[in-house]
Design a protein around this motif. Structure first.
Motif, PDB file in Angstrom:
ATOM      1  N   ASN A   2       0.851  -1.190   0.000  1.00 21.10           N
ATOM      2  CA  ASN A   2       0.000   0.000   0.000  1.00 21.10           C
ATOM      3  C   ASN A   2       0.895   1.250   0.000  1.00 21.10           C
ATOM      4  O   ASN A   2       1.792   1.372   0.804  1.00 21.10           O
ATOM      5  CB  ASN A   2      -0.909   0.008   1.237  1.00 21.10           C
ATOM      6  N   THR A   3       0.626   2.138  -0.937  1.00 22.25           N
ATOM      7  CA  THR A   3       1.413   3.373  -1.001  1.00 22.25           C
ATOM      8  C   THR A   3       0.475   4.553  -1.133  1.00 22.25           C
ATOM      9  O   THR A   3      -0.587   4.439  -1.730  1.00 22.25           O
ATOM     10  CB  THR A   3       2.366   3.351  -2.212  1.00 22.25           C
ATOM     11  N   ARG A   4       0.907   5.705  -0.632  1.00 21.95           N
ATOM     12  CA  ARG A   4       0.040   6.888  -0.669  1.00 21.95           C
ATOM     13  C   ARG A   4       0.685   7.996  -1.520  1.00 21.95           C
ATOM     14  O   ARG A   4       1.900   8.219  -1.456  1.00 21.95           O
ATOM     15  CB  ARG A   4      -0.204   7.382   0.759  1.00 21.95           C
ATOM     16  N   TYR A   5      -0.134   8.638  -2.350  1.00 16.81           N
ATOM     17  CA  TYR A   5       0.337   9.716  -3.230  1.00 16.81           C
ATOM     18  C   TYR A   5      -0.593  10.917  -3.087  1.00 16.81           C
ATOM     19  O   TYR A   5      -1.742  10.765  -2.679  1.00 16.81           O
ATOM     20  CB  TYR A   5       0.318   9.262  -4.694  1.00 16.81           C
ATOM     21  N   ASP A   6      -0.072  12.079  -3.487  1.00 17.36           N
ATOM     22  CA  ASP A   6      -0.967  13.247  -3.559  1.00 17.36           C
ATOM     23  C   ASP A   6      -1.926  13.067  -4.729  1.00 17.36           C
ATOM     24  O   ASP A   6      -3.119  13.273  -4.609  1.00 17.36           O
ATOM     25  CB  ASP A   6      -0.143  14.534  -3.764  1.00 17.36           C
ATOM     26  N   VAL A   7      -1.347  12.706  -5.882  1.00 15.92           N
ATOM     27  CA  VAL A   7      -2.174  12.571  -7.092  1.00 15.92           C
ATOM     28  C   VAL A   7      -1.889  11.230  -7.755  1.00 15.92           C
ATOM     29  O   VAL A   7      -0.714  10.851  -7.915  1.00 15.92           O
ATOM     30  CB  VAL A   7      -1.854  13.688  -8.131  1.00 15.92           C
ATOM     31  N   ALA A   8      -2.950  10.526  -8.147  1.00 19.95           N
ATOM     32  CA  ALA A   8      -2.776   9.320  -8.972  1.00 19.95           C
ATOM     33  C   ALA A   8      -3.459   9.562 -10.311  1.00 19.95           C
ATOM     34  O   ALA A   8      -4.553  10.140 -10.370  1.00 19.95           O
ATOM     35  CB  ALA A   8      -3.379   8.100  -8.280  1.00 19.95           C
ATOM     36  N   ASN A 181     -14.000   4.768  -3.383  1.00 16.87           N
ATOM     37  CA  ASN A 181     -14.165   6.097  -2.795  1.00 16.87           C
ATOM     38  C   ASN A 181     -13.935   5.975  -1.289  1.00 16.87           C
ATOM     39  O   ASN A 181     -14.689   5.288  -0.601  1.00 16.87           O
ATOM     40  CB  ASN A 181     -15.586   6.594  -3.100  1.00 16.87           C
ATOM     41  N   ARG A 182     -12.894   6.639  -0.774  1.00 12.28           N
ATOM     42  CA  ARG A 182     -12.582   6.538   0.665  1.00 12.28           C
ATOM     43  C   ARG A 182     -12.981   7.818   1.412  1.00 12.28           C
ATOM     44  O   ARG A 182     -12.368   8.187   2.411  1.00 12.28           O
ATOM     45  CB  ARG A 182     -11.080   6.291   0.868  1.00 12.28           C
ATOM     46  N   GLY A 183     -13.947   8.541   0.850  1.00 12.83           N
ATOM     47  CA  GLY A 183     -14.462   9.745   1.516  1.00 12.83           C
ATOM     48  C   GLY A 183     -13.402  10.816   1.661  1.00 12.83           C
ATOM     49  O   GLY A 183     -12.666  11.110   0.710  1.00 12.83           O
ATOM     50  N   GLU A 184     -13.272  11.377   2.852  1.00 15.67           N
ATOM     51  CA  GLU A 184     -12.326  12.482   3.104  1.00 15.67           C
ATOM     52  C   GLU A 184     -10.878  12.123   2.769  1.00 15.67           C
ATOM     53  O   GLU A 184     -10.081  12.960   2.374  1.00 15.67           O
ATOM     54  CB  GLU A 184     -12.406  12.908   4.583  1.00 15.67           C
ATOM     55  N   ARG A 188      -8.895   5.026  -3.334  1.00 12.59           N
ATOM     56  CA  ARG A 188      -7.977   3.882  -3.330  1.00 12.59           C
ATOM     57  C   ARG A 188      -8.117   3.159  -4.668  1.00 12.59           C
ATOM     58  O   ARG A 188      -9.226   2.849  -5.104  1.00 12.59           O
ATOM     59  CB  ARG A 188      -8.288   2.926  -2.183  1.00 12.59           C
ATOM     60  N   LEU A 189      -6.974   2.906  -5.310  1.00 10.68           N
ATOM     61  CA  LEU A 189      -6.969   2.135  -6.553  1.00 10.68           C
ATOM     62  C   LEU A 189      -6.426   0.753  -6.236  1.00 10.68           C
ATOM     63  O   LEU A 189      -5.381   0.634  -5.593  1.00 10.68           O
ATOM     64  CB  LEU A 189      -6.068   2.812  -7.601  1.00 10.68           C
ATOM     65  N   ILE A 190      -7.119  -0.264  -6.693  1.00  8.36           N
ATOM     66  CA  ILE A 190      -6.616  -1.630  -6.531  1.00  8.36           C
ATOM     67  C   ILE A 190      -6.094  -2.055  -7.899  1.00  8.36           C
ATOM     68  O   ILE A 190      -6.781  -1.856  -8.915  1.00  8.36           O
ATOM     69  CB  ILE A 190      -7.745  -2.610  -6.114  1.00  8.36           C
ATOM     70  N   LYS A 193      -2.194  -6.415  -9.741  1.00  5.11           N
ATOM     71  CA  LYS A 193      -1.146  -7.119  -8.984  1.00  5.11           C
ATOM     72  C   LYS A 193      -1.534  -7.246  -7.519  1.00  5.11           C
ATOM     73  O   LYS A 193      -0.752  -7.730  -6.700  1.00  5.11           O
ATOM     74  CB  LYS A 193       0.165  -6.357  -9.091  1.00  5.11           C
ATOM     75  N   GLY A 194      -2.707  -6.717  -7.192  1.00  5.83           N
ATOM     76  CA  GLY A 194      -3.172  -6.782  -5.803  1.00  5.83           C
ATOM     77  C   GLY A 194      -2.666  -5.620  -4.965  1.00  5.83           C
ATOM     78  O   GLY A 194      -2.920  -5.567  -3.763  1.00  5.83           O
ATOM     79  N   ASP A 195      -1.938  -4.668  -5.569  1.00  5.90           N
ATOM     80  CA  ASP A 195      -1.439  -3.516  -4.808  1.00  5.90           C
ATOM     81  C   ASP A 195      -2.560  -2.506  -4.566  1.00  5.90           C
ATOM     82  O   ASP A 195      -3.515  -2.423  -5.345  1.00  5.90           O
ATOM     83  CB  ASP A 195      -0.314  -2.800  -5.591  1.00  5.90           C
ATOM     84  N   GLU A 196      -2.383  -1.719  -3.515  1.00  9.51           N
ATOM     85  CA  GLU A 196      -3.339  -0.639  -3.231  1.00  9.51           C
ATOM     86  C   GLU A 196      -2.597   0.688  -3.373  1.00  9.51           C
ATOM     87  O   GLU A 196      -1.497   0.843  -2.842  1.00  9.51           O
ATOM     88  CB  GLU A 196      -3.875  -0.763  -1.809  1.00  9.51           C
ATOM     89  N   VAL A 197      -3.192   1.598  -4.098  1.00  6.66           N
ATOM     90  CA  VAL A 197      -2.595   2.922  -4.278  1.00  6.66           C
ATOM     91  C   VAL A 197      -3.600   3.939  -3.758  1.00  6.66           C
ATOM     92  O   VAL A 197      -4.701   4.055  -4.299  1.00  6.66           O
ATOM     93  CB  VAL A 197      -2.285   3.183  -5.775  1.00  6.66           C
ATOM     94  N   ASP A 198      -3.235   4.647  -2.687  1.00  5.33           N
ATOM     95  CA  ASP A 198      -4.144   5.650  -2.126  1.00  5.33           C
ATOM     96  C   ASP A 198      -3.743   7.030  -2.620  1.00  5.33           C
ATOM     97  O   ASP A 198      -2.550   7.330  -2.772  1.00  5.33           O
ATOM     98  CB  ASP A 198      -4.075   5.619  -0.589  1.00  5.33           C
ATOM     99  N   CYS A 199      -4.728   7.878  -2.869  1.00  2.00           N
ATOM    100  CA  CYS A 199      -4.410   9.229  -3.352  1.00  2.00           C
ATOM    101  C   CYS A 199      -5.452  10.217  -2.855  1.00  2.00           C
ATOM    102  O   CYS A 199      -6.598   9.845  -2.598  1.00  2.00           O
ATOM    103  CB  CYS A 199      -4.345   9.245  -4.870  1.00  2.00           C
ATOM    104  N   THR A 200      -5.016  11.471  -2.756  1.00  6.09           N
ATOM    105  CA  THR A 200      -5.943  12.529  -2.354  1.00  6.09           C
ATOM    106  C   THR A 200      -6.705  13.025  -3.573  1.00  6.09           C
ATOM    107  O   THR A 200      -7.886  13.309  -3.510  1.00  6.09           O
ATOM    108  CB  THR A 200      -5.140  13.708  -1.733  1.00  6.09           C
ATOM    109  N   TRP A 201      -5.983  13.138  -4.699  1.00  5.26           N
ATOM    110  CA  TRP A 201      -6.576  13.610  -5.959  1.00  5.26           C
ATOM    111  C   TRP A 201      -6.476  12.474  -6.971  1.00  5.26           C
ATOM    112  O   TRP A 201      -5.436  11.819  -7.055  1.00  5.26           O
ATOM    113  CB  TRP A 201      -5.798  14.807  -6.516  1.00  5.26           C
ATOM    114  N   LEU A 202      -7.555  12.304  -7.727  1.00  5.73           N
ATOM    115  CA  LEU A 202      -7.543  11.235  -8.729  1.00  5.73           C
ATOM    116  C   LEU A 202      -7.862  11.810 -10.110  1.00  5.73           C
ATOM    117  O   LEU A 202      -8.830  12.565 -10.268  1.00  5.73           O
ATOM    118  CB  LEU A 202      -8.572  10.151  -8.363  1.00  5.73           C
ATOM    119  N   ILE A 203      -7.009  11.460 -11.079  1.00  5.79           N
ATOM    120  CA  ILE A 203      -7.276  11.859 -12.474  1.00  5.79           C
ATOM    121  C   ILE A 203      -7.420  10.579 -13.287  1.00  5.79           C
ATOM    122  O   ILE A 203      -6.473   9.798 -13.394  1.00  5.79           O
ATOM    123  CB  ILE A 203      -6.113  12.709 -13.046  1.00  5.79           C
TER     124      ILE A 203
END
Ligand code: FAD
Length: 465
Positions: A2-8, A181-184, A188-190, A193-203
């Motif tokens: 699981n990794t977190r980004y500002d923008v994905a 959609n993780r609300g506030e 989260r993108l799955i 490969k089974g990875d989770e990518v969390d982001c504040t902004w999604l394009i």
């Protein structure tokens, strides 16, 4: 993982690339990731083009459509400076802003090696052509146009990739399977490969190849989808001389005509002087397309262009995408791939076979196309529209309706279901933007790139505040 980004960013076609590029310029401190199911710009390779196979083997991920550069990577890169076609961005912002964005994307391309030569529309020859077309009820949509060229297009993309990869993390061969959609917290993108990518902004910029998947995700997320159109038709191939007086003056001529029989709109699209017809795989279905090289050594003797009939559906049917795929799959069923027929045979109601094709004065540049009968694959209405248009074009380009003019089918232009978006291309879910062809708001390089720049600026501006 699981990794977190500002923008994905989902997808690195023209739209996703320019979103990443502009984020890098406006807000270099942001942590940005782009995920694409295809390969990087150096390793994308279609087995047909590589000479490994003769016909499409339906690779799970199509290297022609997917990867860095998206669907446009192997196109001949006609870059149109207009809001009249190539997308619907003027439904979201005013025309001047769209043109500024298109010009801006061009300046970036030029910094990375694009030509500065522009085909102008304001010449006396172009105006005379417009008048002559009008005399026959053909309407010439003109735009300033650049021809980047298939081989240069790749070099430009490589140069952009080398610049942006220092700031944007790219994960290739990584398909996003689910958007949550993780609300506030954001989204989260799955991945596959089974990875989770969390982001504040999604394009989301999934292009046509990811359109069906994206529409399903949007339905699940409760985002409204608006019906869109599907264009169905054929690719015409004829001796380059027939259209030379037009293509020498306006490189990308778009002629629009309303048929007398049905009142349907038919248009020429994607004109390739001295070009090649190519097969294209859209989610397992073979459709046809065309391209041309700017290097004279790589040119053919033919010009090809699409003739497309626009179809819009009203209640109760709302799946134009499925309709288009169904028609394309019919010609695949008959020919095992792309079908080719001489215009004269089509009008006479006879099938073109190997023997008849071998007598044709026009030599097909797509040698893998199988001679057959388009009237068994295309609906009567669209076929009548196409035949009427060919006779009309013959009035301004005599020779278009020659017996040996080749028609390849089916050419289908899918436009993704359009999302309900704000003027800033934001969905009803906050900080979730949708751009490019996959969002149903563009259908060309210029506006796709422009949509990417637009959302990057919106994000940078909001963060600035
Ligand atoms: C043969 C051809 C010739 C063309 N010629 C021209 C031309 O001359 N001029 C012009 O203006 N336009 C042309 N076009 C159209 C132009 O290429 C597109 O309008 C443009 O590429 C759209 O950009 P995009 O970023 O919206 O989508 P795309 O370029 O389609 O990119 C979308 C990307 O998203 C990725 N993706 C999709 N779903 C997922 C997922 N679930 N997970 C991860 N990644 C995903 C795909 O792999 C792809 O790389 C041509 C198109 C083709 C196919």
């Amino acid at each position: 993982m699981n990794t977190r980004y500002d923008v994905a960013i989902i997808g690195c076609g023209e739209a996703g690339i320019f979103a990443g590029y502009e984020l890098m310029r406006r807000h270099p401190a942001l942590k940005v990731v782009t995920l694409d199911q295809g390969a990087d710009i150096y390793t994308r390779s279609c087995p047909i083009v590589a000479g490994k196979v003769k016909e499409c083997i339906h690779c799970k991920i199509c290297d022609t459509m997917c990867g860095f550069g998206g669907a446009g990577a192997f196109s001949d890169g006609k870059y149109n400076f207009t809001t009249a076609f190539g997308g619907w961005l003027t439904d979201f912002m005013d025309g001047k802003e769209v043109m500024d964005l298109i010009d801006y994307v061009d300046t970036i391309n030029v910094q990375h090696g694009a030509t500065t030569e522009v085909f102008s529309t304001t010449t006396p020859e172009a105006r005379a052509l417009e008048k002559r077309a009008l005399e026959h009820d053909l309407h010439l949509l003109q735009a300033r146009c650049k021809h980047l060229g298939t081989e240069n297009n790749l070099k430009i993309l490589q140069s952009i990739y080398e610049t942006v990869k220092e700031h944007v993390e790219y994960r290739f061969h990584t398909a996003v399977t689910t958007i949550e959609n993780r609300g506030e917290e954001g989204y989260r993108l799955i991945t596959d490969k089974g990875d989770e990518v969390d982001c504040t902004w999604l394009i989301a910029a999934p292009g046509r190849s990811g359109a069906e998947w994206f529409a399903n995700q949007c339905k699940g997320l409760g985002i409204e989808l608006i019906n869109n159109q599907v264009d169905i038709g054929v690719r015409v191939e004829l001796p380059a001389k027939v259209f030379e007086h037009i293509t020498d003056v306006v490189y990308e001529s778009k002629l629009v005509y309303r048929t007398k029989q049905y009142g349907d709109q038919v248009r020429t699209f994607c004109m390739n002087p001295y070009g090649h017809v190519v097969a294209e795989n859209v989610e397992g279905i073979n459709t046809v397309n065309g391209h041309s090289y700017s290097d004279p050594k790589l040119r053919s003797e033919n010009t090809n262009f699409a003739l497309l009939v626009s179809n819009r559906f009203t209640q109760p049917f709302n799946e134009p995408y499925r309709y288009g795929k169904h028609i394309a799959s019919l010609s695949n069923m008959l020919a095992g791939g792309v079908l080719v027929q001489r215009f004269g045979d089509l009008v006479a109601g006879i099938r073109t076979n190997e023997h008849r094709l071998s007598k044709s004065f026009v030599r097909p540049t797509l040698t893998a196309a199988v001679p057959g009968d388009l009237s068994l694959a295309l609906p009567k209405r669209q076929l009548d529209d196409i035949i009427e248009m060919i006779y009309q074009l013959d009035k301004i380009a005599p020779g278009t309706a020659n017996y040996d003019t080749l028609l390849y089918g089916a050419e289908v232009k899918f436009y993704s279901s359009r999302l309900a978006l704000s003027g800033e291309l934001e969905t009803a879910l906050p900080r979730f933007f949708a751009i490019g062809d996959g969002a149903g708001v563009t259908r060309g390089l210029a506006q796709a790139g422009a949509s990417g720049v637009k959302v990057a600026r919106v994000i940078a501006e909001r963060l600035g505040k």
